[in-house]
Motif scaffolding. Structure first.
Motif, PDB file in Angstrom:
ATOM      1  N   VAL A 136      47.646   0.111 -15.104  1.00  0.00           N
ATOM      2  CA  VAL A 136      47.727   0.001 -13.648  1.00  0.00           C
ATOM      3  C   VAL A 136      49.148  -0.268 -13.177  1.00  0.00           C
ATOM      4  CG1 VAL A 136      46.954  -1.337 -11.661  1.00  0.00           C
ATOM      5  CG2 VAL A 136      45.318  -0.718 -13.454  1.00  0.00           C
ATOM      6  N   GLU A 137      49.890  -1.112 -13.881  1.00  0.00           N
ATOM      7  CA  GLU A 137      51.234  -1.484 -13.429  1.00  0.00           C
ATOM      8  C   GLU A 137      52.204  -0.311 -13.453  1.00  0.00           C
ATOM      9  OE1 GLU A 137      54.787  -4.672 -14.555  1.00  0.00           O
ATOM     10  OE2 GLU A 137      52.759  -4.949 -15.342  1.00  0.00           O
ATOM     11  N   SER A 138      52.137   0.511 -14.494  1.00  0.00           N
ATOM     12  CA  SER A 138      53.099   1.599 -14.660  1.00  0.00           C
ATOM     13  C   SER A 138      52.527   2.972 -14.371  1.00  0.00           C
ATOM     14  CB  SER A 138      53.639   1.591 -16.093  1.00  0.00           C
ATOM     15  OG  SER A 138      52.594   1.898 -17.010  1.00  0.00           O
ATOM     16  N   VAL A 171      44.133   0.186  -5.312  1.00  0.00           N
ATOM     17  CA  VAL A 171      44.870  -1.069  -5.141  1.00  0.00           C
ATOM     18  C   VAL A 171      44.237  -2.152  -6.001  1.00  0.00           C
ATOM     19  CG1 VAL A 171      45.612  -2.837  -3.511  1.00  0.00           C
ATOM     20  CG2 VAL A 171      45.499  -0.446  -2.776  1.00  0.00           C
ATOM     21  N   LEU A 172      45.059  -2.826  -6.778  1.00  0.00           N
ATOM     22  CA  LEU A 172      44.597  -3.955  -7.577  1.00  0.00           C
ATOM     23  C   LEU A 172      45.551  -5.123  -7.350  1.00  0.00           C
ATOM     24  CD1 LEU A 172      42.687  -5.172  -9.704  1.00  0.00           C
ATOM     25  CD2 LEU A 172      44.273  -4.344 -11.460  1.00  0.00           C
ATOM     26  N   ARG A 173      45.014  -6.193  -6.783  1.00  0.00           N
ATOM     27  CA  ARG A 173      45.800  -7.407  -6.570  1.00  0.00           C
ATOM     28  C   ARG A 173      45.467  -8.421  -7.649  1.00  0.00           C
ATOM     29  NH1 ARG A 173      44.314 -11.973  -2.112  1.00  0.00           N
ATOM     30  NH2 ARG A 173      45.783 -13.580  -2.847  1.00  0.00           N
ATOM     31  N   ASP A 207      41.197 -10.122  -4.649  1.00  0.00           N
ATOM     32  CA  ASP A 207      41.951 -10.592  -5.812  1.00  0.00           C
ATOM     33  C   ASP A 207      41.143 -10.323  -7.080  1.00  0.00           C
ATOM     34  OD1 ASP A 207      43.741 -11.753  -7.500  1.00  0.00           O
ATOM     35  OD2 ASP A 207      43.716 -13.734  -6.565  1.00  0.00           O
ATOM     36  N   GLY A 208      41.709  -9.540  -8.002  1.00  0.00           N
ATOM     37  CA  GLY A 208      41.076  -9.285  -9.284  1.00  0.00           C
ATOM     38  C   GLY A 208      40.085  -8.145  -9.281  1.00  0.00           C
ATOM     39  N   GLY A 240      46.665 -12.178  -7.895  1.00  0.00           N
ATOM     40  CA  GLY A 240      47.463 -13.245  -7.307  1.00  0.00           C
ATOM     41  C   GLY A 240      48.409 -12.673  -6.274  1.00  0.00           C
ATOM     42  N   HIS A 241      49.715 -12.895  -6.496  1.00  0.00           N
ATOM     43  CA  HIS A 241      50.714 -12.381  -5.574  1.00  0.00           C
ATOM     44  C   HIS A 241      51.209 -10.990  -5.975  1.00  0.00           C
ATOM     45  CE1 HIS A 241      51.049 -16.014  -3.157  1.00  0.00           C
ATOM     46  NE2 HIS A 241      51.050 -16.722  -4.273  1.00  0.00           N
ATOM     47  N   ASP A 242      50.743 -10.484  -7.114  1.00  0.00           N
ATOM     48  CA  ASP A 242      51.160  -9.161  -7.576  1.00  0.00           C
ATOM     49  C   ASP A 242      50.163  -8.110  -7.098  1.00  0.00           C
ATOM     50  OD1 ASP A 242      53.356 -10.193  -8.973  1.00  0.00           O
ATOM     51  OD2 ASP A 242      52.099 -10.644 -10.721  1.00  0.00           O
ATOM     52  N   VAL A 243      50.668  -7.059  -6.498  1.00  0.00           N
ATOM     53  CA  VAL A 243      49.828  -5.962  -6.017  1.00  0.00           C
ATOM     54  C   VAL A 243      50.301  -4.672  -6.677  1.00  0.00           C
ATOM     55  CG1 VAL A 243      49.012  -4.669  -4.020  1.00  0.00           C
ATOM     56  CG2 VAL A 243      49.475  -7.128  -3.815  1.00  0.00           C
ATOM     57  N   HIS A 244      49.380  -3.997  -7.351  1.00  0.00           N
ATOM     58  CA  HIS A 244      49.690  -2.738  -8.029  1.00  0.00           C
ATOM     59  C   HIS A 244      48.936  -1.612  -7.334  1.00  0.00           C
ATOM     60  CE1 HIS A 244      51.574  -5.169 -11.088  1.00  0.00           C
ATOM     61  NE2 HIS A 244      50.430  -5.791 -11.330  1.00  0.00           N
ATOM     62  N   VAL A 245      49.628  -0.504  -7.100  1.00  0.00           N
ATOM     63  CA  VAL A 245      49.047   0.602  -6.337  1.00  0.00           C
ATOM     64  C   VAL A 245      49.304   1.921  -7.054  1.00  0.00           C
ATOM     65  CG1 VAL A 245      49.038   1.830  -4.134  1.00  0.00           C
ATOM     66  CG2 VAL A 245      49.385  -0.662  -4.176  1.00  0.00           C
ATOM     67  N   LEU A 246      48.234   2.704  -7.180  1.00  0.00           N
ATOM     68  CA  LEU A 246      48.306   4.055  -7.728  1.00  0.00           C
ATOM     69  C   LEU A 246      47.623   5.011  -6.757  1.00  0.00           C
ATOM     70  CD1 LEU A 246      47.079   3.333 -11.394  1.00  0.00           C
ATOM     71  CD2 LEU A 246      49.460   3.550 -10.649  1.00  0.00           C
ATOM     72  N   ALA A 247      47.950   6.284  -6.839  1.00  0.00           N
ATOM     73  CA  ALA A 247      47.174   7.271  -6.100  1.00  0.00           C
ATOM     74  C   ALA A 247      45.744   7.233  -6.635  1.00  0.00           C
ATOM     75  CB  ALA A 247      47.772   8.659  -6.266  1.00  0.00           C
ATOM     76  N   ASP A 248      44.770   7.271  -5.742  1.00  0.00           N
ATOM     77  CA  ASP A 248      43.372   7.140  -6.149  1.00  0.00           C
ATOM     78  C   ASP A 248      42.803   8.458  -6.649  1.00  0.00           C
ATOM     79  OD1 ASP A 248      41.014   5.704  -6.596  1.00  0.00           O
ATOM     80  OD2 ASP A 248      40.186   6.296  -4.643  1.00  0.00           O
ATOM     81  N   VAL A 249      43.535   9.090  -7.547  1.00  0.00           N
ATOM     82  CA  VAL A 249      43.093  10.361  -8.114  1.00  0.00           C
ATOM     83  C   VAL A 249      43.659  10.475  -9.526  1.00  0.00           C
ATOM     84  CG1 VAL A 249      45.039  11.552  -7.003  1.00  0.00           C
ATOM     85  CG2 VAL A 249      43.089  12.875  -7.851  1.00  0.00           C
TER      86      VAL A 249
END
Length: 290
Positions: free
Chosen positions: A257-259, A211-213, A196-197, A215-224
Motif C-alpha cells: 500500500v505504501e509504495s 485510501v488507508l489511514r 483508521d485501519g 494513525g497520522h499516516d495516510v496512504h493512497v492508491l488509484a482504486d484500480v
C-alpha cells in the motif's frame, strides 16, 4: 475497413458459457500446481515488470516458422528437424507461463484462452510427432504433421492476439489514471473523518482512490488494479514481513500500500500511487509521477 465476417464466430468465444465447467475444473488443477507463490510470480513476469508469456513464445514460434520455410527447400531436412526440436523444447516454459496467466484472468478471457491452449498444445503434440517421424526417416509424414501443426499455431496465435489486444490480458489496466488525473494538490477529506485501519474508497477529481489511514499516516492508491482492473478498496488487507500494509485483489494480486509495488502477481505493473499531505487537518493528494 470492416472486420472479416469469418472471424466473428472466433471472437464470440468469450460468450460461450458452455465452456465454463471445463474452465473451472482446469483452473483448479492449474492453481493447485502453481506453488510456491514465488514460482507463479516468475511465470507471470513480476520480476521482469511485464508478462513473460509473450516473450517466451518467440522461441517456439520462430523455430517453427523457420522449419516451415525449410520444409519447402530441398536438402534442408536436417536443419528443419533441428528447428522443430528447438520449438518443442522451447515451448515448455511458454506453456507454463500461459497457464499461469490464464488461471488468474477473468471468465470471458478464460473461455477464449482454453481454446487457445488446446490449439497450441495440439500443435505441440503434432510437432513432437513430426520430429519423431523425421528422426526415423519418414520425412514426408514429418512435413505433413509439421504443416498441420503450423496451421494450428496460426489459429492459436490469432486467439492469443484477441486475448492480448481485445480482451487486454496482461495489459496495464490502470495506466489511464496517469493521463486523466489533473496536476496539483486536491482535497481528500479531514484526517479525523478517514477510517483508521480500514480501507475506503474516495472520489477525487472524478477518479476513484483507495485510501488507508494508519494513525497520522495516510496512504493512497488509484482504486484500480493494474492486472484486470479490479477495485482495491474491497480487497483483503495484510502485511509484508517488514510490517508494511498490503492489499490483495479478488484475482490474487498483492500490492504494497505504501509504495504501490507488486508483492505477488498476476499483476506485473505497480499500482498508481498518490502523495499525501495534511494542512490544518485536511488531507490533500497529488498524483505521484516517477
Amino acid at each position: 475497413m470492416r472486420e472479416l465476417s469469418i472471424l466473428k464466430p472466433l471472437v464470440r468465444l468469450e460468450q460461450v458459457a458452455a465452456l465454463d465447467p471445463v474452465v473451472r475444473n482446469v483452473q483448479k488443477v492449474v492453481l493447485s500446481l502453481l506453488k510456491p507463490r514465488a514460482v507463479e510470480d516468475v511465470l507471470h513476469g513480476v520480476p521482469a515488470g511485464h508478462p513473460l508469456h509473450p516473450a517466451l513464445i518467440l522461441l517456439p514460434a520462430g523455430s517453427w516458422i523457420g522449419a516451415a520455410v525449410l520444409d519447402l527447400v530441398p536438402g534442408t531436412e536436417r536443419a528443419a528437424r533441428v528447428l522443430v526440436a528447438a520449438g518443442v523444447l522451447g515451448a515448455a516454459p511458454a506453456i507454463a507461463a500461459g497457464w499461469a496467466d490464464w488461471a488468474r484472468s477473468g471468465r470471458e478471457q478464460q473461455r477464449v484462452g482454453i481454446v487457445h491452449a488446446v490449439a497450441n498444445e495440439t500443435a505441440w503434440t503434432l510437432y513432437a510427432a513430426s520430429w519423431l517421424a523425421r528422426r526415423t526417416g519418414r520425412e514426408g509424414l514429418g512435413k505433413a504433421l509439421g504443416f498441420t501443426a503450423f496451421g494450428l499455431v496460426g489459429f492459436g496465435g490469432y486467439l492469443g492476439g484477441h486475448l492480448g489486444y481485445r480482451q487486454a490480458v496482461g495489459a496495464n489496466h490502470a495506466e489511464g489514471v496517469l493521463t486523466r488525473f489533473p496536476e496539483g494538490w486536491h482535497p481528500l477529506g479531514a484526517l479525523v473523518d478517514l477510517p483508521d485501519g480500514a480501507a475506503a474508497r474516495y472520489d477525487v477529481a472524478g477518479e476513484g482512490l483507495f485510501v488507508l489511514r494508519r494513525g497520522h499516516d495516510v496512504h493512497v492508491l488509484a482504486d484500480v488494479s493494474t492486472h484486470m482492473g479490479e477495485t482495491l478498496h474491497d480487497g483483503v488487507l495484510g502485511e509484508t514481513k517488514r510490517g508494511t500494509a498490503t492489499v490483495e485483489t479478488t484475482r490474487g494480486s498483492v500490492f504494497e500500500v505504501e509504495s504501490g509495488e507488486v508483492v505477488h502477481g498476476p499483476a506485473t505493473a505497480p499500482a498508481i500511487r498518490f502523495e499525501t499531505r495534511a494542512a490544518g487537518g485536511l488531507v490533500e493528494v497529488r498524483l505521484h509521477r516517477p
